[in-house]
Design a protein around this motif. Structure first.
Motif, PDB file in Angstrom:
ATOM      1  N   UNK A  40      -0.623  14.858  22.889  1.00 21.16           N
ATOM      2  CA  UNK A  40      -1.297  16.153  22.820  1.00 21.16           C
ATOM      3  C   UNK A  40      -2.788  15.987  22.546  1.00 21.16           C
ATOM      4  N   UNK A  41      -3.138  15.078  21.655  1.00 17.45           N
ATOM      5  CA  UNK A  41      -4.547  14.849  21.330  1.00 17.45           C
ATOM      6  C   UNK A  41      -5.316  14.327  22.534  1.00 17.45           C
ATOM      7  N   UNK A  42      -4.705  13.441  23.296  1.00 19.12           N
ATOM      8  CA  UNK A  42      -5.363  12.890  24.485  1.00 19.12           C
ATOM      9  C   UNK A  42      -5.495  13.950  25.570  1.00 19.12           C
ATOM     10  N   UNK A  43      -4.466  14.752  25.765  1.00 15.76           N
ATOM     11  CA  UNK A  43      -4.508  15.778  26.813  1.00 15.76           C
ATOM     12  C   UNK A  43      -5.536  16.860  26.513  1.00 15.76           C
ATOM     13  N   UNK A  47      -9.232  14.318  20.215  1.00 18.75           N
ATOM     14  CA  UNK A  47      -9.525  13.068  19.522  1.00 18.75           C
ATOM     15  C   UNK A  47     -10.910  12.543  19.870  1.00 18.75           C
ATOM     16  N   UNK A  48     -11.683  13.300  20.654  1.00 17.47           N
ATOM     17  CA  UNK A  48     -13.025  12.881  21.056  1.00 17.47           C
ATOM     18  C   UNK A  48     -14.082  13.678  20.305  1.00 17.47           C
ATOM     19  N   UNK A 139     -12.833   9.938  30.893  1.00 21.25           N
ATOM     20  CA  UNK A 139     -11.841   9.428  31.821  1.00 21.25           C
ATOM     21  C   UNK A 139     -11.787  10.204  33.119  1.00 21.25           C
ATOM     22  N   UNK A 140     -12.549  11.241  33.198  1.00 21.34           N
ATOM     23  CA  UNK A 140     -12.508  12.069  34.391  1.00 21.34           C
ATOM     24  C   UNK A 140     -13.111  11.302  35.563  1.00 21.34           C
ATOM     25  N   UNK A 141     -12.434  11.343  36.698  1.00 25.12           N
ATOM     26  CA  UNK A 141     -12.948  10.662  37.886  1.00 25.12           C
ATOM     27  C   UNK A 141     -14.136  11.442  38.433  1.00 25.12           C
ATOM     28  N   UNK A 142     -15.256  10.766  38.564  1.00 23.76           N
ATOM     29  CA  UNK A 142     -16.464  11.435  39.005  1.00 23.76           C
ATOM     30  C   UNK A 142     -16.885  11.015  40.396  1.00 23.76           C
ATOM     31  N   UNK A 143     -16.174  10.085  40.977  1.00 25.50           N
ATOM     32  CA  UNK A 143     -16.549   9.583  42.293  1.00 25.50           C
ATOM     33  C   UNK A 143     -15.428   9.857  43.283  1.00 25.50           C
ATOM     34  N   UNK A 144     -15.820  10.172  44.494  1.00 25.97           N
ATOM     35  CA  UNK A 144     -14.844  10.407  45.547  1.00 25.97           C
ATOM     36  C   UNK A 144     -14.202   9.073  45.923  1.00 25.97           C
TER      37      UNK A 144
END
Length: 158
Positions: A40-43, A47-48, A139-144
């Motif tokens: 839950x904390x990661x989702x 925790x950031x 962790x979000x993907x920022x590149x196509x």
């Protein structure tokens, strides 16, 4: 008499196994928190913490700088201590973590290292452990996604 001797050996083996089970279950390093809370904390990214949020904090905290040796991090924080990731669970370092007042904020140049330390400390029962990150969603993907077109597997079979 022979049966009595065999029975003694069986009872001795059972007692030894029972003692080993008791020792294993009383170990201090067994994970203490549910995995569900970590997920839950990661989702929710609860925790950031960003440097801006850290500066605005009024409650006590301790920044754990996980850099070491040739990868020592040059960034300094007001309330911080240097604990290399490799030595995080040493007895002296565990004592520092246990005596810390307020939140534990993990920092490393490599967010993956801080994430590993967060999982370990979270599962050992430490509360209010956070990861200091420079971005809201690291962790979000920022590149196509672009596949590698230099390799042609279909030509390898010829």
């Amino acid at each position: 008499m022979h049966l009595y001797k065999n029975l003694k050996i069986v009872i001795l083996v059972i007692v030894v196994l029972l003692i080993l089970v008791i020792i294993r279950n009383s170990d201090q390093n067994i994970f203490k928190r549910e995995v569900k809370t970590a997920i839950e904390a990661v989702q929710t990214n609860s925790n950031l913490i960003t440097p801006d949020q850290l500066q605005k904090r009024t409650n006590p905290y301790l920044v754990i700088n996980l850099g070491s040796g040739d990868r020592q991090d040059s960034i300094q924080f007001q309330h911080s201590v240097q604990i290399p990731f490799e030595n995080l669970l040493d007895k002296a370092n565990r004592q520092v973590l246990n005596e810390a007042e307020g939140d534990l904020i993990l920092f490393s140049v490599d967010v993956a290292t801080a994430s590993k330390a967060w999982v370990i400390l979270n599962q050992l029962g430490y509360k209010n452990v956070m990861i200091l990150t420079s971005e809201e969603n690291p962790d979000e993907l920022k590149h196509k996604f672009q596949p590698d077109t230099t390799v042609r597997l279909e030509q390898d079979s010829i």
